[in-house]
Design an enzyme around this catalytic site. Sequence first.
Site, PDB file in Angstrom:
ATOM      1  N   CYS A 340       0.855  -1.071  -0.075  1.00 50.30           N
ATOM      2  CA  CYS A 340      -0.165   0.160   0.027  1.00 50.30           C
ATOM      3  C   CYS A 340       0.955   1.293   0.075  1.00 50.30           C
ATOM      4  CB  CYS A 340      -0.913   0.102   1.314  1.00 50.30           C
ATOM      5  SG  CYS A 340      -2.399   1.258   0.997  1.00 50.30           S
ATOM      6  N   HIS A 438      -3.621  -5.462   1.398  1.00 52.19           N
ATOM      7  CA  HIS A 438      -3.238  -5.716   3.045  1.00 52.19           C
ATOM      8  C   HIS A 438      -4.011  -7.280   3.139  1.00 52.19           C
ATOM      9  CE1 HIS A 438      -2.060  -1.790   4.204  1.00 52.19           C
ATOM     10  NE2 HIS A 438      -3.196  -1.141   3.389  1.00 52.19           N
TER      11      HIS A 438
END
Length: 493
Positions: A340, A438
Amino acid sequence: MLAVTGDRVKTPAIMIQGTGSNVGKSLIVAGLCRLFADRGLVVHPFKPQNMSNNAAVTWDGGEIGRAQALQAQGCRVRPSVHMNPVLLKPETDTGAQVIVQGKRYGTMRAREYGKQKEALLPKVMESFSIVSSKADLVIVEGAGSPAEINLRAGDIANMGFAEAADLPVLLCADIDRGGVIASVVGTHAVLDPQEQLRIRGFLINRFRGDPGLFDQGMHEIEARTGWQGLGVVPWFADAARLPAEDALGLADGFGGDGVKIVVPVTSRIANFDDLDPLRLEPGVVLELIRPGEPLPGDADIVLLPGSKSTVGDLAFFRAQGWDIDLKAHQRRGGHILGICGGYQMLGGTISDPDGMEGPSGTVEGLGFLDVETVLTREKSTVAATGTHVASGAPVSGYEIHIGNTTGPDCENPMMRLDGDRADGAVSPDGLVSGTYVHGLFTNDAFRAAYLRTFGASTGLAYDRSIDRILDDLAAHLEQSLDVEKVLEIARDR
């Protein structure tokens, strides 16, 4: 199971408040959730206001604090945005992104939010009503401490919410910090008489040694406050193996032996529960690198985690000299993985045309991937499933980010998601990878395949291990607390 008062039907509920932050409220709630769920009750957790950059994506497409997702797991129910209707995600020392019922509400400085929070109470009460309507029992967690009376005006996190929802309260105190008698008695002293009466009992958490040695301490607190002591909870070592709520709980791995993964801890690190399965994996040495420390030269993998402020953390990264260390790591043939915000940092540039993270403009990235990121107002909070391209292993996780990343290295994606959607990028030499997903390492098959390329042996069944710890935590609380009294108080609203 329902109490009736006048024309209102109330779901049994109880609120766990603390004498301070990090006294163990989150895990006490998680353990009680599992304990009462195992008795056949439909239990739901609730936290009116949380402050954490460790967020989870829910089945209904929003984000909540990671602690509430763990508590939902304790209840054996799916997490919902209504379990944590207000989430504050710090972006600077004085400002935070405000998430309301799972969606971005805005970015506010602390003083501005202080003026706005009372206006959020109707949303909080709406979510509490939704959660309560689906449960036999709701266990509510406070935030910080009700003793912070300087924050009492417009409070929606502790006594303000307890009064609005008419909830009984238990006070949790941490004896491992020292001064536990003063912390409980002092909390009593600063509360208004009406708030003192709302607290129906207290518990002492994290006692090392024979709990009977604190009998006199319990009597002193009871005599000075009029509150009933509901038990002393001994130190529960496996709590360290559960996902931490905030960066204060971050810790190195548990003495694994094998592939060495190092993680630079930036100032706005986010979604660091990505590290939890690696911490528990016996074939991994996970080492957190604190500010001011160099990245070690013997790392196999440098993992750049998520960030709540990518541009700010990029500057912080450079200020530590980690950009120089990372180049040396690459020259030695070391691998780099960005997740991310960490993925965004690895690219050539990060553009912020709308000033989402500060002044608008473009900054130079670390340059390890031939990609560019443009931050956008739209925030992606979605569950993701797919395949790891290199190994073919199935993956599932979630995306929670602002920004779009494009460039030549995206033609060699790290993941294929939701059918055939490309995600992430891999450098031509295969040493540098990035992804927006994630939760990858909670997938046992992916984790095993990824680590096997470095010669690491694996065998951890991550989700089962967390479930087992929750079972043990519930048994631990049942042995040390008067849980029948806790349930009685919850029903006596």
